[in-house]
Motif scaffolding. Structure first.
Motif, short mmCIF file in Angstrom:
data_model
loop_
_atom_site.label_atom_id
_atom_site.label_comp_id
_atom_site.label_asym_id
_atom_site.label_seq_id
_atom_site.Cartn_x
_atom_site.Cartn_y
_atom_site.Cartn_z
N ALA A 456 1.68 13.46 -39.45
CA ALA A 456 1.71 12.43 -38.41
C ALA A 456 1.00 11.16 -38.85
CB ALA A 456 1.07 12.96 -37.13
N TYR A 457 0.12 11.23 -39.83
CA TYR A 457 -0.63 10.07 -40.30
C TYR A 457 -0.07 9.49 -41.60
CZ TYR A 457 -4.48 10.44 -36.95
OH TYR A 457 -5.25 10.43 -35.82
N CYS A 458 1.12 9.94 -41.98
CA CYS A 458 1.67 9.57 -43.29
C CYS A 458 2.84 8.61 -43.18
CB CYS A 458 2.11 10.82 -44.06
SG CYS A 458 0.74 11.88 -44.56
N LEU A 479 5.37 11.78 -48.97
CA LEU A 479 4.50 11.37 -47.88
C LEU A 479 3.12 10.99 -48.43
CD1 LEU A 479 5.19 13.89 -44.96
CD2 LEU A 479 6.16 11.62 -45.35
N LEU A 480 2.65 9.81 -48.01
CA LEU A 480 1.31 9.35 -48.34
C LEU A 480 0.66 8.79 -47.09
CD1 LEU A 480 1.95 7.43 -51.71
CD2 LEU A 480 0.92 9.69 -51.46
N CYS A 481 -0.62 9.03 -46.91
CA CYS A 481 -1.31 8.41 -45.79
C CYS A 481 -1.40 6.91 -46.05
CB CYS A 481 -2.71 9.02 -45.61
SG CYS A 481 -3.86 8.64 -46.95
N ARG A 482 -1.75 6.16 -45.01
CA ARG A 482 -1.77 4.70 -45.15
C ARG A 482 -2.72 4.26 -46.26
NH1 ARG A 482 -3.91 0.26 -40.69
NH2 ARG A 482 -3.28 -1.59 -41.86
N TYR A 483 -3.92 4.86 -46.30
CA TYR A 483 -4.89 4.44 -47.32
C TYR A 483 -4.35 4.65 -48.72
CZ TYR A 483 -8.93 4.46 -50.39
OH TYR A 483 -9.77 4.21 -51.44
#
Length: 541
Positions: A456-458, A479-483
């Protein structure tokens, strides 16, 4: 090389850093003069040294525990120093907390299990076992005439963890996380089931199973799981290892998963209290499913504030910006959201609270365990299978899964033997919701090593950049997180797909690092990684 010689060699290796060879009182001021590269290198050596020392300490703690049992009375090793048990002794000698001392004693006892007698003295090694892996070495017989399979069974199922710990492959914390997460093989339950095999009871609507596993095959399954998790340990956090171990345990023992879920469900509670300054307060213990739903509720509503995906619909952009700039703290926002939901209740449109994305728990299971010929049920008619949330933090038993299927239905996703979903080509610049769904199932969250951000954060990253002709395909998307998505684009890292499935992370030029394999965080990764050879315990049952 002996253990002490290895420790000595690592101490000598630290000698090249003159800034560290100073009196302890001067160390902080001197260490800051190290270059970035020297700090990384020195910390790596210290970490290896710490692992060796921790292993040596754990072995000694195991000997202390073995020689301080209750059967020794006042004549035990630690009783001679006035301590009641090994935990108290370890706590006082090492200066750790009681919880850490308990963990150290448990790991130490596991190291000696099968290798010393009840008095803590050495016993003859088991012949027919590979000391490097804890598995049968292929020899035909032991010294007493038993075959290698029997010799292997004589050792505890967690023997691979012992071997990995002594070889420096895993730490004591990782060993404890794997062993506690897997739990003990359900041999007692299996004996009970076998004893009743000739009784009148049958499975709900089915004939009794004729392929009942034996205690030996169950122990070997647990041993194989321990060996697999130990191999994954260098690429996982301790928390991730514990979570993976619990998932594997429930996959291997779906009947036990039903019992564990029911026991945990009984612990749910809500308690009221008052703070010291008179404010009303509450403490909630969630059940597994309810806790995951509530966490997803908060994550869905507060995602922009907590670093969630930046690529949102035009209509949501202003709402996301307002949330990011809101003067309230995250805790205050969560509290206000909680009361918004309570007050709105069933009369509210979910979009009024959450926006266009409704909160919920997405469950993943194998279709042939809920439909078709491979469906199995227990005597109460409950599905003998498990399902996991898409971020692998929740495992639910078959009865809860079947209820969810009745309420919400299912979406079938087909992947190949490498876990790669069907491609959708270059028709769109951004990945579709369904593509993100299948990538969530495949990746289990941010693929960056060590990152624990859930799907959900990616954001979906094109490993072959769109501007360079890359397709919006799941086979080339990760999939990668925002950071980490921003970090990759801004600092020169790049991700490259591997022929046949999988991805490699390449460091920026000049760092001289080998490519890093990116491992899925998905609880279903065992189905396709590594393909195509799968030990028997990894085949879906």
């Amino acid at each position: 090389m002996g253990v002490l010689e290895d420790i000595s060699g690592q101490v000598v290796a630290l000698g090249v850093f003159a800034e560290l060879d100073v009196p302890a009182t001067e160390l902080p001021e001197s260490a800051v003069r190290l270059s970035d590269g020297s700090v990384r290198d020195a910390l790596g050596i210290v970490a290896g040294l710490e692992k060796q020392v921790a292993m040596l300490r754990t072995v000694l703690v195991g000997v202390v525990a073995a020689r301080s049992g209750r059967d020794r009375g006042h004549g035990g090793l630690v009783q001679g120093t006035g301590h009641r048990n090994a935990v108290e002794f370890v706590r006082d000698v090492t200066g750790v907390t009681r919880g850490e001392a308990i963990r150290a004693v448990k790991v130490g006892e596991a190291l000696l299990d099968g290798h010393c007698d009840k008095d803590g003295h050495a016993v003859a090694p088991v012949v027919g076992v590979d000391s490097a892996t804890g598995a049968a070495d292929g020899t035909d017989a032991g010294a007493d005439g038993t075959d290698s399979a029997a010799a292997t069974t004589a050792l505890p199922w967690h023997e691979p963890l012992r071997v990995a710990l002594l070889s420096g492959q895993i730490t004591t914390a990782q060993s404890h996380a794997i062993k506690a997460g897997l739990g003990e093989p359900p041999i007692r339950d299996l004996h009970s089931t076998m004893a009743n095999a000739d009784g009148p009871s049958t499975l709900h609507g089915q004939e009794p199973s004729t392929d009942q596993p034996t205690p030996e095959t169950v122990i070997e399954a647990w041993r194989g799981a321990a060996r697999e998790l130990a191999a994954e340990a260098p690429l996982c956090t301790v928390e991730d290892l514990a979570s993976r171990a619990r998932v594997l345990r429930d996959l291997l023992d779906p009947a036990g998963a039903e019992q564990r879920y029911a026991a945990r469900f009984q612990k749910r509670s809500l308690r009221w209290s008052t703070t010291s300054d008179g404010l009303p307060a509450a403490h909630i213990v969630f059940d597994d499913e309810g806790g995951t739903w509530f966490r997803n509720l908060m994550d869905t509503a507060l995602s922009p504030r907590r670093g969630g995906p930046r690529f949102v619909a035009a209509g949501e952009k202003k709402q996301a910006e307002d949330l990011v700039n809101d003067s309230r703290s995250n805790d205050q926002l969560a509290y206000d959201l909680f009361f918004d939901v309570l007050r709105a209740g069933a009369l509210a449109d979910v979009k009024d609270v959450y926006g266009t994305k409704e909160a919920g728990v997405r469950l993943v299971t194998l279709t042939d365990t809920v439909t078709g010929d491979r469906v199995h049920r227990d005597a109460f008619g409950r599905l003998l299978t498990t399902a996991q949330s898409d971020d692998s933090t929740l495992t639910i038993p078959g009865s809860v899964l079947e209820r969810a299927l009745c309420v919400t239905g299912m979406v079938e996703v087909t992947v190949d033997t490498h876990g790669t979903p069907l491609d959708l080509g270059r028709e769109a610049r951004l990945y579709s919701p369904k593509q993100k769904l299948v990538m969530a199932i495949r990746d289990g969250g941010c693929l960056w090593p060590g990152c624990d951000r859930p799907p959900a954060y990616c954001e979906a990253h094109h490993s072959e950049h769109w501007a360079d002709g890359g397709a919006t395909d799941c086979a080339s998307g990760v999939l990668l997180c925002r950071y980490h998505h921003l970090h990759l684009h801004n600092t020169g890292w790049r991700i490259e797909p591997v022929a046949g499935g999988g991805f490699l992370l390449h460091a920026p030029p000049g760092m001289n690092l080998h490519p890093i394999p990116l491992r899925s965080k998905s609880s279903l990764r065992w189905l396709w990684d590594p393909p195509p050879d799968r030990p028997p315990w990894r085949t879906a049952a």
